[in-house]
Design a protein around this motif. Sequence first.
Motif, PDB file in Angstrom:
ATOM      1  N   ARG A 285       4.027  23.727 -12.442  1.00  0.00           N
ATOM      2  CA  ARG A 285       3.845  22.312 -12.067  1.00  0.00           C
ATOM      3  C   ARG A 285       2.336  22.102 -11.982  1.00  0.00           C
ATOM      4  O   ARG A 285       1.763  21.867 -10.905  1.00  0.00           O
ATOM      5  N   ALA A 286       1.679  22.248 -13.127  1.00  0.00           N
ATOM      6  CA  ALA A 286       0.222  22.156 -13.184  1.00  0.00           C
ATOM      7  C   ALA A 286      -0.186  21.722 -14.585  1.00  0.00           C
ATOM      8  O   ALA A 286       0.486  22.044 -15.566  1.00  0.00           O
ATOM      9  N   SER A 287      -1.288  21.001 -14.658  1.00  0.00           N
ATOM     10  CA  SER A 287      -1.830  20.544 -15.936  1.00  0.00           C
ATOM     11  C   SER A 287      -2.203  21.745 -16.817  1.00  0.00           C
ATOM     12  O   SER A 287      -2.772  22.722 -16.333  1.00  0.00           O
TER      13      SER A 287
ATOM     14  N   ASP B 168      -8.220  26.755 -18.231  1.00  0.00           N
ATOM     15  CA  ASP B 168      -9.433  27.168 -17.503  1.00  0.00           C
ATOM     16  C   ASP B 168      -9.238  28.571 -16.926  1.00  0.00           C
ATOM     17  O   ASP B 168     -10.093  29.452 -17.056  1.00  0.00           O
ATOM     18  N   ASN B 169      -8.099  28.748 -16.296  1.00  0.00           N
ATOM     19  CA  ASN B 169      -7.779  30.019 -15.639  1.00  0.00           C
ATOM     20  C   ASN B 169      -7.740  31.185 -16.632  1.00  0.00           C
ATOM     21  O   ASN B 169      -8.085  32.318 -16.299  1.00  0.00           O
TER      22      ASN B 169
ATOM     23  N   ALA C 192       1.212  16.865 -16.141  1.00  0.00           N
ATOM     24  CA  ALA C 192       1.097  17.608 -14.878  1.00  0.00           C
ATOM     25  C   ALA C 192       1.999  18.839 -14.823  1.00  0.00           C
ATOM     26  O   ALA C 192       2.205  19.403 -13.748  1.00  0.00           O
ATOM     27  N   SER C 193       2.540  19.273 -15.973  1.00  0.00           N
ATOM     28  CA  SER C 193       3.407  20.465 -15.966  1.00  0.00           C
ATOM     29  C   SER C 193       3.346  21.149 -17.320  1.00  0.00           C
ATOM     30  O   SER C 193       3.073  20.509 -18.346  1.00  0.00           O
ATOM     31  N   THR C 194       3.609  22.452 -17.313  1.00  0.00           N
ATOM     32  CA  THR C 194       3.350  23.270 -18.499  1.00  0.00           C
ATOM     33  C   THR C 194       4.392  24.372 -18.654  1.00  0.00           C
ATOM     34  O   THR C 194       4.775  25.027 -17.674  1.00  0.00           O
TER      35      THR C 194
ATOM     36  N   GLU D 173      -0.592  25.479  -8.922  1.00  0.00           N
ATOM     37  CA  GLU D 173       0.231  24.358  -8.452  1.00  0.00           C
ATOM     38  C   GLU D 173      -0.394  23.731  -7.202  1.00  0.00           C
ATOM     39  O   GLU D 173      -0.317  22.513  -7.002  1.00  0.00           O
ATOM     40  N   ALA D 174      -1.042  24.544  -6.397  1.00  0.00           N
ATOM     41  CA  ALA D 174      -1.743  24.008  -5.221  1.00  0.00           C
ATOM     42  C   ALA D 174      -2.944  23.164  -5.670  1.00  0.00           C
ATOM     43  O   ALA D 174      -3.193  22.086  -5.134  1.00  0.00           O
ATOM     44  N   VAL D 175      -3.684  23.649  -6.688  1.00  0.00           N
ATOM     45  CA  VAL D 175      -4.808  22.876  -7.236  1.00  0.00           C
ATOM     46  C   VAL D 175      -4.308  21.527  -7.762  1.00  0.00           C
ATOM     47  O   VAL D 175      -4.914  20.471  -7.528  1.00  0.00           O
ATOM     48  N   GLN D 176      -3.180  21.562  -8.460  1.00  0.00           N
ATOM     49  CA  GLN D 176      -2.604  20.329  -9.006  1.00  0.00           C
ATOM     50  C   GLN D 176      -2.324  19.307  -7.893  1.00  0.00           C
ATOM     51  O   GLN D 176      -2.641  18.129  -8.016  1.00  0.00           O
ATOM     52  N   ARG D 177      -1.750  19.788  -6.800  1.00  0.00           N
ATOM     53  CA  ARG D 177      -1.430  18.885  -5.677  1.00  0.00           C
ATOM     54  C   ARG D 177      -2.706  18.274  -5.084  1.00  0.00           C
ATOM     55  O   ARG D 177      -2.761  17.081  -4.795  1.00  0.00           O
TER      56      ARG D 177
END
Length: 350
Positions: free
Chosen positions: A149-151, A157-158, A268-270, A307-311
């Motif tokens: 649940r992240a861009s 980047d990671n 926002a999800s991958t 997912e925390a970064v996304q939030r």
Amino acid sequence: MPGTASGVFIGDEWYAVAASAELGPRPLARTALGVDLVLYRTAAGAAVVLRDRCPHRSAPLSMGEVDGDAIVCPYHGMHFGPDGRCARVPGQARIPPGASVRSFPVLERYGLVFAWLGEAARADPALLHAISAYGDPAWGTSRGYHHFRASYLNILDNLVDPAHTTFVHRRTIGNAAAAEVAIEAVEDGDLVRVGRWVDDAPPVPIVQRFAAPRGNVDRWQFYFLKVPSVSWVDFGAFDTGIAHTPEAQARAPYRVLSYAFLTPETAASTHYFWFQLRNIAVDDPAVTAEFEALYRATFDEDKALLEAVQRVEEREPGVAPVRIASDAGVARLRRIIARRLAGEAPPGER
Ligand code: FES
Ligand SMILES: [Fe+2]
């Protein structure tokens, strides 16, 4: 994040949309690049990817059934073939003009189903990243899937950021000794390579266990990212004193190539399809299970953090990040993405 929801995606690319093992005679609903898709296999076993929307009254075809080569709409039973064209309308002989759904070019390789959601005329199979070790009996394979649940941008980047390994992965693959070693970033077309050699050092535990070197080793760890969708980490070691050549790396007693194929699901999800190729214990199912558990745990750590970064970013968007030295790969990556996005129309609209 630049542009509209569709404007953040690079369409002209082979994207992994399913594991081959997921696809059978039952339709599978999947979203990629913000486009709702239905996937199925024909009676002959060919993978098919269509828009998941009936042109009659918009029923999701994924709620229907497969009949031979066609998918049958769950609402009024219209049949659509692998090319997306309507082949039958119950109760009438005439097929109305425009009765078709968009069909996407498909390729099946590496145990994955790839679809091309951009300009169909550019869907050249030769553009899929070649992995010569895949399927070679000299390599063992472990594999899995994560949903983030992240861009995809933050995940990319990671993947060019080895500096996070020491902190995010301290319980799995991290190594505190590597935290202060400088990392070099190299850009070549759409490829970013970040990594380093660590020379004349005692072997890390996994190398000790499988390769049992007699003394110190030189080990390498390089993170490759072929923007926007293929990432791999090349890790290996051989005896100190051997010249650092590709031939020597190919003969190394320990080497693991860890691949990930990323597909944006929404902005926002991958989808994150991964596998490792290893040149040790290639036929040992216990080692395969061990690798799968290790990499699953490692990617769970990335998932929790990203997912925390996304939030955080969703609650307060538009804050420019501070850059530090280990972002060399990130800066290159973002430049390549901007270049690719500038040259394309949005996916699913051509
Ligand atoms: S909505 Fe598909 S046949 Fe009517
Ligand atoms: Fe990670």
